[in-house]
Design an enzyme around this catalytic site. Structure first.
Site, PDB file in Angstrom:
ATOM      1  N   THR A  86     -37.954  22.592  12.540  1.00  0.00           N
ATOM      2  CA  THR A  86     -36.068  22.464  12.231  1.00  0.00           C
ATOM      3  C   THR A  86     -35.365  21.387  13.229  1.00  0.00           C
ATOM      4  OG1 THR A  86     -35.441  24.103  13.761  1.00  0.00           O
ATOM      5  CG2 THR A  86     -35.249  24.329  10.962  1.00  0.00           C
ATOM      6  N   PHE A 150     -36.049  34.066  20.100  1.00  0.00           N
ATOM      7  CA  PHE A 150     -35.232  34.452  21.672  1.00  0.00           C
ATOM      8  C   PHE A 150     -36.104  33.939  22.863  1.00  0.00           C
ATOM      9  CE2 PHE A 150     -32.467  36.858  19.129  1.00  0.00           C
ATOM     10  CZ  PHE A 150     -31.571  35.862  18.663  1.00  0.00           C
ATOM     11  N   LEU A 151     -37.345  33.459  22.280  1.00  0.00           N
ATOM     12  CA  LEU A 151     -38.063  33.578  24.076  1.00  0.00           C
ATOM     13  C   LEU A 151     -38.187  31.723  24.685  1.00  0.00           C
ATOM     14  CD1 LEU A 151     -40.577  30.961  22.778  1.00  0.00           C
ATOM     15  CD2 LEU A 151     -41.938  33.241  21.623  1.00  0.00           C
ATOM     16  N   PHE A 252     -26.829  27.105  37.559  1.00  0.00           N
ATOM     17  CA  PHE A 252     -27.535  26.524  38.770  1.00  0.00           C
ATOM     18  C   PHE A 252     -27.368  24.599  38.455  1.00  0.00           C
ATOM     19  CE2 PHE A 252     -29.950  29.576  39.989  1.00  0.00           C
ATOM     20  CZ  PHE A 252     -29.840  29.301  41.484  1.00  0.00           C
ATOM     21  N   PRO A 253     -26.608  23.875  38.810  1.00  0.00           N
ATOM     22  CA  PRO A 253     -26.388  22.562  38.412  1.00  0.00           C
ATOM     23  C   PRO A 253     -27.329  21.919  38.620  1.00  0.00           C
ATOM     24  CG  PRO A 253     -25.543  22.466  40.466  1.00  0.00           C
ATOM     25  CD  PRO A 253     -26.076  24.299  40.226  1.00  0.00           C
ATOM     26  N   CYS A 261     -34.428  23.050  22.046  1.00  0.00           N
ATOM     27  CA  CYS A 261     -33.661  23.595  21.247  1.00  0.00           C
ATOM     28  C   CYS A 261     -32.201  23.531  21.444  1.00  0.00           C
ATOM     29  CB  CYS A 261     -33.957  25.735  21.859  1.00  0.00           C
ATOM     30  SG  CYS A 261     -35.630  26.112  21.361  1.00  0.00           S
ATOM     31  N   LYS A 264     -30.869  20.594  19.812  1.00  0.00           N
ATOM     32  CA  LYS A 264     -30.905  19.867  18.632  1.00  0.00           C
ATOM     33  C   LYS A 264     -29.787  22.001  17.894  1.00  0.00           C
ATOM     34  CE  LYS A 264     -34.681  23.132  16.903  1.00  0.00           C
ATOM     35  NZ  LYS A 264     -34.263  23.542  16.989  1.00  0.00           N
ATOM     36  N   LYS A 322     -38.186  21.678  31.619  1.00  0.00           N
ATOM     37  CA  LYS A 322     -38.343  22.639  33.314  1.00  0.00           C
ATOM     38  C   LYS A 322     -39.946  23.234  33.415  1.00  0.00           C
ATOM     39  CE  LYS A 322     -37.730  26.418  29.680  1.00  0.00           C
ATOM     40  NZ  LYS A 322     -37.290  27.481  29.025  1.00  0.00           N
ATOM     41  N   ARG A 329     -39.745  17.401  25.502  1.00  0.00           N
ATOM     42  CA  ARG A 329     -38.781  17.005  23.867  1.00  0.00           C
ATOM     43  C   ARG A 329     -37.367  16.705  25.056  1.00  0.00           C
ATOM     44  NH1 ARG A 329     -41.024  21.139  19.814  1.00  0.00           N
ATOM     45  NH2 ARG A 329     -41.481  22.225  20.761  1.00  0.00           N
TER      46      ARG A 329
HETATM   47  N1  LIG Z   1     -39.649  25.917  21.389  1.00  0.00           N
HETATM   48  C1  LIG Z   1     -39.056  27.334  21.826  1.00  0.00           C
HETATM   49  O1  LIG Z   1     -38.746  27.739  22.871  1.00  0.00           O
HETATM   50  C2  LIG Z   1     -38.770  27.844  20.622  1.00  0.00           C
HETATM   51  C3  LIG Z   1     -37.787  29.024  20.853  1.00  0.00           C
HETATM   52  C4  LIG Z   1     -37.090  29.881  20.178  1.00  0.00           C
HETATM   53  C5  LIG Z   1     -37.063  29.243  19.061  1.00  0.00           C
HETATM   54  N2  LIG Z   1     -37.382  28.224  18.475  1.00  0.00           N
HETATM   55  C6  LIG Z   1     -37.544  27.403  16.690  1.00  0.00           C
HETATM   56  O2  LIG Z   1     -39.333  27.824  16.222  1.00  0.00           O
HETATM   57  C7  LIG Z   1     -38.807  27.220  15.339  1.00  0.00           C
HETATM   58  C8  LIG Z   1     -40.382  26.036  15.597  1.00  0.00           C
HETATM   59  O3  LIG Z   1     -40.613  26.234  16.975  1.00  0.00           O
HETATM   60  P1  LIG Z   1     -41.629  24.926  17.836  1.00  0.00           P
HETATM   61  O4  LIG Z   1     -41.081  24.684  19.148  1.00  0.00           O
HETATM   62  O5  LIG Z   1     -42.577  26.286  18.258  1.00  0.00           O
HETATM   63  O6  LIG Z   1     -42.182  23.701  17.221  1.00  0.00           O
HETATM   64  P2  LIG Z   1     -43.148  23.236  17.063  1.00  0.00           P
HETATM   65  O7  LIG Z   1     -42.932  21.599  17.390  1.00  0.00           O
HETATM   66  O8  LIG Z   1     -44.020  23.703  18.466  1.00  0.00           O
HETATM   67  O9  LIG Z   1     -44.307  23.811  16.388  1.00  0.00           O
HETATM   68  C9  LIG Z   1     -44.499  23.428  14.867  1.00  0.00           C
HETATM   69  C10 LIG Z   1     -46.058  23.643  13.874  1.00  0.00           C
HETATM   70  O10 LIG Z   1     -45.774  23.873  12.840  1.00  0.00           O
HETATM   71  C11 LIG Z   1     -46.730  22.648  12.137  1.00  0.00           C
HETATM   72  N3  LIG Z   1     -45.647  22.561  10.674  1.00  0.00           N
HETATM   73  C12 LIG Z   1     -45.153  21.580  10.197  1.00  0.00           C
HETATM   74  N4  LIG Z   1     -45.064  21.612   8.935  1.00  0.00           N
HETATM   75  C13 LIG Z   1     -46.092  22.907   8.519  1.00  0.00           C
HETATM   76  C14 LIG Z   1     -46.256  22.816   7.329  1.00  0.00           C
HETATM   77  N5  LIG Z   1     -46.470  22.010   6.146  1.00  0.00           N
HETATM   78  N6  LIG Z   1     -47.559  23.625   6.652  1.00  0.00           N
HETATM   79  C15 LIG Z   1     -48.177  24.764   7.900  1.00  0.00           C
HETATM   80  N7  LIG Z   1     -47.983  24.454   9.125  1.00  0.00           N
HETATM   81  C16 LIG Z   1     -46.817  22.753   9.746  1.00  0.00           C
HETATM   82  C17 LIG Z   1     -46.357  21.871  12.950  1.00  0.00           C
HETATM   83  O11 LIG Z   1     -48.274  21.023  12.546  1.00  0.00           O
HETATM   84  C18 LIG Z   1     -46.244  22.732  14.395  1.00  0.00           C
HETATM   85  O12 LIG Z   1     -47.958  23.078  14.514  1.00  0.00           O
HETATM   86  C19 LIG Z   1     -37.961  25.601  15.946  1.00  0.00           C
HETATM   87  O13 LIG Z   1     -36.844  26.343  14.661  1.00  0.00           O
HETATM   88  C20 LIG Z   1     -37.659  25.984  16.876  1.00  0.00           C
HETATM   89  O14 LIG Z   1     -35.717  25.768  16.694  1.00  0.00           O
HETATM   90  C21 LIG Z   1     -38.194  27.454  19.297  1.00  0.00           C
END
Ligand SMILES: NC(=O)c1ccc[n+]([C@@H]2O[C@H](COP(=O)([O-])OP(=O)(O)OC[C@H]3O[C@@H](n4cnc5c(N)ncnc54)[C@H](O)[C@@H]3O)[C@@H](O)[C@H]2O)c1
Length: 437
Positions: A86, A150-151, A252-253, A261, A264, A322, A329
């Site tokens: 997203t 929330f991971l 921590f500064p 996350c 965005k 981190k 990203r």
């Molecule tokens: N990364 C984090 O620490 C974290 C923590 C909590 C929540 N989130 C949220 O979780 C969501 C995913 O984040 P992420 O970091 O795992 O993203 P990411 O970019 O690592 O993974 C997304 C995956 O979706 C796949 N994808 C895209 N379109 C697709 C489709 N049509 N069909 C099947 N697969 C498709 C991509 O190829 C990719 O592998 C986001 O909304 C993010 O905000 C992320």
């Protein structure tokens, strides 16, 4: 239970693997054929401590499989998780096109009741949009649940296996029962499963990340003030952190937050607020402070080199946003690299896990060192951008022997100011009192 996870990135792969670990049969779907090929062959695609072992075990025991076909992936599933990207759209709002595209496809494929779960971070009202996108092509009953994740990258497996809380947004009794059963093994120690309506669940995730980002920007401003007023941010941090109402964490500064996350999500909540005719003043300030903070070290570096970085060579330790992740990203290190190159300097970098990802974006504009110490070759100064453990107690003799100038600019406050003075360094960090001579 039979589960499908659509989107096999950081969240999807951890979610799928951890659900398989508790005995579920999990199929992960991704459009990236290369990713699916690697994962099916037993090759893990992200660095996340502890994940590989679980991934290998569940793949071997055939509880975890991968496919590019949504149709094949959801065939027998009772629950379908959407762990899709997203990213921020041009106006800062979360881009829901990935989620709604899959919802639209699901509508054409559903043949029996399934629970569809938004695990992606999505704005308030998304569950309704997902329902509409599915219902457009579908007569079969289904439920859509909001179950934000929330991971934290770097400790994602632990966070998933032992969550502080599980938030489940649904007004359907049937979906509530399925979700409760699925998460029961993860909350055996009594951590709460919080059932609520979909909108509250969606907002909970944004509120959590925005609050944490606020804490970081607040401390970064306190650090700036410390430098101006002659106070020490380490002392102030301890002084306030021992107050239970404030807490010790996220105080921590440093050189700003990054990652996939916080930046965005804060931006998306600001946009949601604007759409609701509300000016979320605190969050606008949080973003503003963070933008500036990423380049906090630059004026210090420029001052040391008399405002001329042309031809200077810098060693940069830490690229990931981190420690314990290869995720780059919005990493502050990337902003520092850009700024140094723009000033006419050259840069060598080292990171234990994130070099490959940076190479894909930055290419041959910088030098990729094989080791943290060879990174220092010919460098005029060392900059630290990520607090990897391996940087915390380095061999200072090696550093001194290699660096041209005994100068370290530390964006993560890894070392004691007084000790660095005794070792003969010009040492700059964030918000601390300079050492006494
Ligand atoms: N990364 C984090 O620490 C974290 C923590 C909590 C929540 N989130 C949220 O979780 C969501 C995913 O984040 P992420 O970091 O795992 O993203 P990411 O970019 O690592 O993974 C997304 C995956 O979706 C796949 N994808 C895209 N379109 C697709 C489709 N049509 N069909 C099947 N697969 C498709 C991509 O190829 C990719 O592998 C986001 O909304 C993010 O905000 C992320």
């Amino acid at each position: 239970m039979k589960i499908t996870v659509v989107g096999t990135g950081y969240v999807g792969l951890v979610t799928g693997t951890c659900f398989a670990e508790t005995g579920n049969e999990v199929t992960c779907v991704d459009i990236d054929a290369n990713k699916v090929k690697k994962l099916s062959a037993g090759q893990i695609t992200i660095y996340e401590p502890g994940l590989e072992k679980l991934f290998e075990r569940n793949l071997k025991e055939e509880r975890l499989s991968f496919t590019t076909s949504l149709e094949e992936g959801i065939k027998d599933a009772e629950v379908i998780f959407l762990a899709l990207p997203t990213p921020p759209g041009e106006d800062g709002a979360a881009d829901l096109s990935f989620v709604l595209y899959v919802a639209d496809q699901l509508g054409k494929l559903l043949t029996d009741y399934k629970v569809i779960v938004d695990k992606s971070t999505v704005p308030v009202g998304t569950a309704e949009k997902v329902i509409a996108a599915i219902a457009k092509n579908c007569k079969t009953p289904f439920d859509v649940v909001s179950n934000p994740e929330f991971l934290r990258e770097g400790v994602a497996v632990d966070d998933f296996m032992k969550p502080d809380r599980v938030v489940i947004g649904t007004t359907s009794e049937r979906a509530r029962k399925v979700m409760g059963e699925l998460y029961a093994p993860f909350v055996r120690q009594g951590n709460p499963v919080l059932f609520m309506d979909e909108k509250s669940a969606e907002l909970t995730k944004y509120a959590a990340n925005s609050f944490l980002a606020t804490k970081i920007s607040f401390m970064n401003e306190i650090a700036i003030l410390c430098e101006r007023l002659g106070a020490d941010v380490d002392m102030v941090r301890r002084g306030i952190g021992s107050d239970d109402r404030i807490g010790k964490r996220f105080l921590f500064p440093g050189i700003g937050y990054g990652g996939s996350c916080f930046p965005k999500d804060v931006q998306a909540l600001v946009k949601s607020s604007e759409d609701a005719q509300y000016d979320f003043k605190i969050l606008n300030a949080v973003m503003d402070v963070n933008e500036k903070q990423k380049l906090f070290l630059l004026p210090k570096i420029k001052a040391y080199f008399k405002n001329n970085l042309k031809g200077k060579h810098f060693a940069l330790w830490g690229l990931a946003f981190k420690p314990n992740t290869d995720d780059i990203r919005e990493a502050p290190a990337l902003y520092i690299i850009d700024a140094l190159l723009a000033e006419g300097a050259t840069v060598s970098v080292f990171d234990p896990e994130a070099m490959g990802n940076v190479k894909q974006i930055v290419g041959d504009k910088i030098i990729y060192a094989e080791h943290q110490y060879t990174c220092l070759d010919n460098a005029d100064a060392l900059i630290i951008a990520t607090e990897w453990s391996v940087f915390r107690t380095p061999d200072f003799h090696k550093i001194s022997a290699t660096l041209k100038n005994q100068a370290i600019f530390d964006g993560r406050n890894l070392f004691e100011v007084q000790r660095m003075k005794e070792l003969g360094y010009h040492y700059e960090s964030v918000g601390r009192i300079p050492a006494i001579s």
